[in-house]
Design a protein around this motif. Sequence first.
Motif, PDB file in Angstrom:
ATOM      1  N   MET A  18      -0.946   1.667  -7.679  1.00  0.00           N
ATOM      2  CA  MET A  18      -2.176   2.222  -7.120  1.00  0.00           C
ATOM      3  C   MET A  18      -2.458   3.617  -7.701  1.00  0.00           C
ATOM      4  SD  MET A  18      -3.627  -0.050  -5.196  1.00  0.00           S
ATOM      5  CE  MET A  18      -3.164  -1.098  -6.590  1.00  0.00           C
ATOM      6  N   GLN A  19      -1.423   4.377  -7.978  1.00  0.00           N
ATOM      7  CA  GLN A  19      -1.617   5.662  -8.643  1.00  0.00           C
ATOM      8  C   GLN A  19      -2.150   5.459 -10.059  1.00  0.00           C
ATOM      9  OE1 GLN A  19       2.042   7.869  -8.504  1.00  0.00           O
ATOM     10  NE2 GLN A  19       2.000   8.127  -6.280  1.00  0.00           N
ATOM     11  N   GLN A  20      -1.611   4.457 -10.752  1.00  0.00           N
ATOM     12  CA  GLN A  20      -2.108   4.137 -12.094  1.00  0.00           C
ATOM     13  C   GLN A  20      -3.582   3.764 -12.044  1.00  0.00           C
ATOM     14  OE1 GLN A  20       0.400   1.233 -14.170  1.00  0.00           O
ATOM     15  NE2 GLN A  20       2.139   1.896 -12.954  1.00  0.00           N
ATOM     16  N   LEU A  21      -3.938   2.930 -11.068  1.00  0.00           N
ATOM     17  CA  LEU A  21      -5.329   2.480 -10.957  1.00  0.00           C
ATOM     18  C   LEU A  21      -6.262   3.645 -10.650  1.00  0.00           C
ATOM     19  CD1 LEU A  21      -7.515   0.368 -10.872  1.00  0.00           C
ATOM     20  CD2 LEU A  21      -6.794  -0.244  -8.547  1.00  0.00           C
ATOM     21  N   ALA A  22      -5.849   4.525  -9.764  1.00  0.00           N
ATOM     22  CA  ALA A  22      -6.695   5.664  -9.399  1.00  0.00           C
ATOM     23  C   ALA A  22      -7.016   6.519 -10.632  1.00  0.00           C
ATOM     24  CB  ALA A  22      -5.999   6.509  -8.329  1.00  0.00           C
ATOM     25  N   LYS A  23      -6.041   6.668 -11.536  1.00  0.00           N
ATOM     26  CA  LYS A  23      -6.259   7.475 -12.741  1.00  0.00           C
ATOM     27  C   LYS A  23      -7.217   6.801 -13.713  1.00  0.00           C
ATOM     28  CE  LYS A  23      -1.711   9.719 -12.591  1.00  0.00           C
ATOM     29  NZ  LYS A  23      -0.378   9.831 -13.255  1.00  0.00           N
ATOM     30  N   ARG A  24      -7.331   5.483 -13.647  1.00  0.00           N
ATOM     31  CA  ARG A  24      -8.154   4.749 -14.620  1.00  0.00           C
ATOM     32  C   ARG A  24      -9.547   4.415 -14.096  1.00  0.00           C
ATOM     33  NH1 ARG A  24      -3.133   0.734 -16.176  1.00  0.00           N
ATOM     34  NH2 ARG A  24      -1.922   2.290 -17.353  1.00  0.00           N
TER      35      ARG A  24
END
Length: 544
Positions: free
Chosen positions: A351-357
């Motif tokens: 979810m952290q990865q997704l938020a950055k993208r």
Amino acid sequence: MTNLPKPIRENLHFLCAEIDGQLGQLEAFFAEPTVATARRIMDRAGYAHNLKTRIHAACVRRLAATGKDNRAHLTLRSLEFIATDLQRLANLARQSLRHVERIESFETLVPARYPAIVQRVRQGVARIEEAFFKNDSERAIGIGQLQDKIETDYRKLFRIYTREMRNPDVLPADIANSLLVASEFQRMGESLKSISEAVISANIGQAVNFERYFALQSLMSDMEGNGGDLKVETIAETRSGSSISAIRHGKTQAVAAVFKDGEKSKVKEERQGVKSWHSIYPGLAPKILSYRKRDQSAALLIEHLPGLTFEHIVLSESDTLCETALACLAATLKDIWKQTRTSEPAELGSMQQLAKRLGSVRRVHPEFKDTRIRFAGEVLPSFDALIAEAAAREAKVPAPFSVYIHGDFNVDNIIFDPGEKRIHFIDLHRSRYMDYVQDVSVFMVSNYRLQVLDLETRQRIMNVSQSFFKSARAFARKQGDETFEYRLALGLARSFASSTRFIFDKSHARRMWLRARYLIEQAVACPPGGEAGFRLQMKEIFVD
């Protein structure tokens, strides 16, 4: 060199002569400034533009008639770039004069320094035809190297002008315009380098920049012992900016090696990833034949691996071969995961990865902007709010162990050799110890996002994803990984949503986006502490 029509050759000759003439007038102006000389330069704008336009038009007509001859296409495209940059030299010359016109005290410009710079530009223009038509890459390199000399000249002028800023007798506006004049000449150097790269690309039949050419030449010299002519052809360009080329034997057309270059940090990571795999699981990654670095770029010469990418197998090969490849992949992964397992827990952080993208996704698909949704009188939470809530839940559910993963487990990074029945991995710059759900989710979604619409292929894609999921789930259960499906739901959501930035088809992207939202909603709705009992409805997720 492609046999270019006589009109193209003539127009390039006339354009080079015209630009040299304008630069000669510019050189004379700085030696002895007169309004008449400046006017002669300003009045010649139309002729250079017309010559460039004629070259472009002729190249377009020729391109339409060359079929699929990539070498001819590259030559003609290079010629268009050369013509464009030649006209740009004329534009920069005129722009420099516009800045000069605003200088009240001409001596502030230190005009005596400019004729030598103009001469350097003229030297470059004088070399273009011979470098291009005689396949003289050494002469082309000389054109590009003039940029370094012009850059040195520019820096000397910059220091002079900035030092004069402290002189109360010099008008600030004169200093500002002098800096602008110097900047136009700096851009002339950049144009010469672009022309150099276009000529080299045409000569070797491969689109290259200056750094890539030197790396390619250096690495290919390491292969001289193989004998025979070596030819280069582009086979891929990665989203990170790297280029991948096949180096073939001229006579047999067999691939001798793979050349990969790009930003030094990325290539260095790739090299380290390959080395790690050789020590951890020998035979899976290709061998590195040679490595070179130059300034901020680097290049690798990599062993060519026989076989087919998994993407090609799914889209083009028989059901039997597809099933064989999938079984071999599943067995290989289980063996890797068992051999590299450590007791260190791993946080997926999907979810952290997704938020950055999300920013990158919404630049491609602004319709996915974060808004509240109303449905049947109810206000549903926004996508961003769901991600934030899911991230907090995910942080409390780490994987019970770590394994060594690929890190970018797309279907085009997996090669299956049918003869040896072996799996190989490529593009290994993201390999590390991590939650294996990362690779599982990326592989499954990279299958789904393949942009094919026929029902038979879509059914095969669904079957591949289902079979792969069952294999990974069986491994998880044997290893006592009780929250595998919960973490996978969030990993799939991340991959579905973030992959839409590579999908132009709006309906396909929307299907992926809605699947991501559904998975996050399901994960959030799971009662805290009940993650071990969470189950994925995989058929519903991957059916179209």
